[in-house]
Design an enzyme around this catalytic site. Structure first.
Site, short mmCIF file in Angstrom:
data_model
loop_
_atom_site.label_atom_id
_atom_site.label_comp_id
_atom_site.label_asym_id
_atom_site.label_seq_id
_atom_site.Cartn_x
_atom_site.Cartn_y
_atom_site.Cartn_z
N HIS A 129 0.81 -1.22 0.00
CA HIS A 129 0.00 0.00 0.00
C HIS A 129 0.85 1.28 0.00
O HIS A 129 0.33 2.37 -0.21
CB HIS A 129 -0.97 0.01 1.19
CG HIS A 129 -0.35 0.24 2.52
ND1 HIS A 129 -0.05 -0.78 3.40
CD2 HIS A 129 0.05 1.37 3.16
CE1 HIS A 129 0.48 -0.29 4.50
NE2 HIS A 129 0.58 1.02 4.37
N ASP A 159 0.18 -7.73 1.43
CA ASP A 159 0.51 -6.31 1.51
C ASP A 159 2.03 -6.10 1.54
O ASP A 159 2.55 -5.28 2.29
CB ASP A 159 -0.13 -5.64 2.74
CG ASP A 159 -0.03 -4.11 2.68
OD1 ASP A 159 0.04 -3.57 1.57
OD2 ASP A 159 0.02 -3.48 3.75
N GLY A 231 3.40 6.68 8.03
CA GLY A 231 4.76 6.86 7.54
C GLY A 231 5.69 5.76 7.98
O GLY A 231 6.75 5.56 7.41
N ASN A 232 5.29 5.02 9.04
CA ASN A 232 6.07 3.88 9.51
C ASN A 232 5.84 2.64 8.65
O ASN A 232 6.61 1.67 8.74
CB ASN A 232 5.73 3.51 10.95
CG ASN A 232 6.54 4.28 11.97
OD1 ASN A 232 6.01 5.12 12.66
ND2 ASN A 232 7.83 4.01 12.05
N SER A 233 4.79 2.63 7.84
CA SER A 233 4.46 1.46 7.03
C SER A 233 5.64 1.06 6.16
O SER A 233 6.22 1.89 5.46
CB SER A 233 3.24 1.74 6.15
OG SER A 233 2.08 1.89 6.91
N GLY A 289 -9.40 -24.87 -4.92
CA GLY A 289 -10.76 -24.50 -5.35
C GLY A 289 -11.85 -24.87 -4.37
O GLY A 289 -12.80 -25.58 -4.74
N VAL A 290 -11.72 -24.42 -3.12
CA VAL A 290 -12.77 -24.67 -2.13
C VAL A 290 -13.06 -23.38 -1.35
O VAL A 290 -12.22 -22.47 -1.28
CB VAL A 290 -12.37 -25.77 -1.13
CG1 VAL A 290 -12.20 -27.10 -1.84
CG2 VAL A 290 -11.12 -25.40 -0.35
#
Length: 385
Positions: A129, A159, A231-233, A289-290
């Site tokens: 992000h 992420d 800003g720490n992300s 596929g479940v």
């Protein structure tokens, strides 16, 4: 002669007693030595006193911070957004002049975040992000150097993202062992909160394996009370030796600021994602596929189950790997290749780790009977942007 010897002995005893009394009332007597200072000066200039360097401060984390801080970078991103001239919003203008081409202007949206240099080749781990949809990415190192960064790849489901810069002699952080971390361990968070500059905050590990937070699709967060702010992300969560434990990713907050509940992606997950992105540009995960559902007390009662672990198969994709292997809605998945399935989150992570194209043995409970199914693992579809 005997009297003289007694007199001598009494004199010596009194002298020793006086010396001990003087020594006791002068506790700094031993410290008044020139060994702790240096006398500098000449006959015409008074001597200056320089005190000896202080010993290292107990309980200080300066060494850990000093090792990790050079490898934590500030990330500045910008995105060009086209906006129309105010007249273009006027209905009378549109009525008489229509909507001419070429009347749009560019406006930049800027944002900031943090990242961690994990390779001398210039690879940097950060959050998806922080850099998603960015047209321009600039990296600022702790030593003041700046460089344009190229996008290597992203993984929205965790992420995480990998970018790359081209600079010589890059500082590289040491990867730690998140699996060895325990609740109560001291940790430090390093990043660029609110753009004020590189900052270190301290806390402890509050919890491990946090999931079902609905932040990412794959969740296994380290929770900490070390202050993490805007800003720490993408910054580093390190141990007291300066080794990377996680990538700071999110906070729980009702105000936008830190309230002591922050979340970091473990370095084990980050390393796996990074290696896959560098190798193929994206993350390759297994898929059968479940759709699954948690085993609640109500469901356990209705299914007459005597267990609360496992994942109920709520739906099966037609002609998908699980369907072809004979898995049916209502089955309870108990294990994947011998590894017990505790809940739906555990199931998703275990299946995602499987190699597409390979065979996997999955044990299911069906009508009170356990059955092994051999499934050819498919590749998880990439999320739509």
């Amino acid at each position: 002669m005997r009297r003289l010897w007694l007199l001598f002995a009494q004199t010596v005893t009194i002298a020793l007693a006086l010396y001990l009394v003087y020594y006791a009332v002068q506790p700094d007597f031993r410290l008044r030595r020139p060994a702790t200072v240096q006398q500098l000066g000449t006959a015409s200039q008074p001597a200056a006193t320089i005190e000896a360097a202080p010993a290292p401060t107990p309980n200080s984390f300066r060494s850990a911070a000093g090792r990790a801080m050079p490898a934590v970078v500030n990330i500045l991103t910008s995105k060009a957004v086209q906006r129309k001239h105010p007249l273009m919003r006027d209905p009378y203008f549109k009525r008489f002049f229509g909507e001419p081409d070429g009347e749009e202007e560019d406006d930049d949206q800027n944002s900031l975040g943090s990242g961690v240099i994990v390779s001398p080749d210039g690879y940097i781990l950060t959050n998806n992000h922080v850099v998603e949809a960015a047209d321009d990415i600039e990296v600022v190192l702790a030593d003041g150097r700046k460089a344009k960064a190229a996008m290597v790849g992203t993984d929205p489901e965790t992420d995480l993202a990998v970018i790359k810069i081209d600079l010589p002699k890059l500082p590289v952080i040491v990867l730690g062992h998140a699996e060895s971390a325990k609740v109560g361990d001291v940790v430090l968070a390093i990043g660029n909160p609110f753009g004020v500059g590189q900052t270190v905050t301290m806390g402890i590990i509050s919890a491990l394996g946090r999931n079902n937070l609905h932040i990412n699709h794959f969740e296994n967060f380290i929770q900490t009370d070390a202050a993490i702010n805007f800003g720490n992300s993408g910054g580093a969560l390190i141990d007291t030796n300066g080794n990377l434990l996680g990538i700071n990713s999110a906070i729980y907050s009702q105000t936008g600021g830190s309230v002591g509940i922050g979340f970091a992606i473990p370095v084990t997950t980050a390393k796996s994602v990074m290696e896959s992105i560098i190798k193929s540009g994206h993350v390759v995960r297994g898929w059968i596929g479940v759709e699954s559902q948690e085993i609640t007390p109500e469901l356990a009662k209705s299914f007459d189950l005597k267990r609360d672990s496992g994942a109920i198969i709520a739906g099966v994709v037609r002609n998908g790997p699980a369907d072809k292997a004979g898995m049916k809605p209502g089955d309870i998945l108990l294990s994947v290749d011998g590894k017990a399935v505790k809940d739906t989150n555990d199931m998703i992570n275990l299946i995602a780790q499987l190699e597409p194209g390979g065979k996997s043995t999955m044990r299911v409970l069906r009508k009170s009977r356990e059955t092994d199914l051999s499934i050819t693992v498919g590749q998880r579809p990439r999320p739509r942007k």
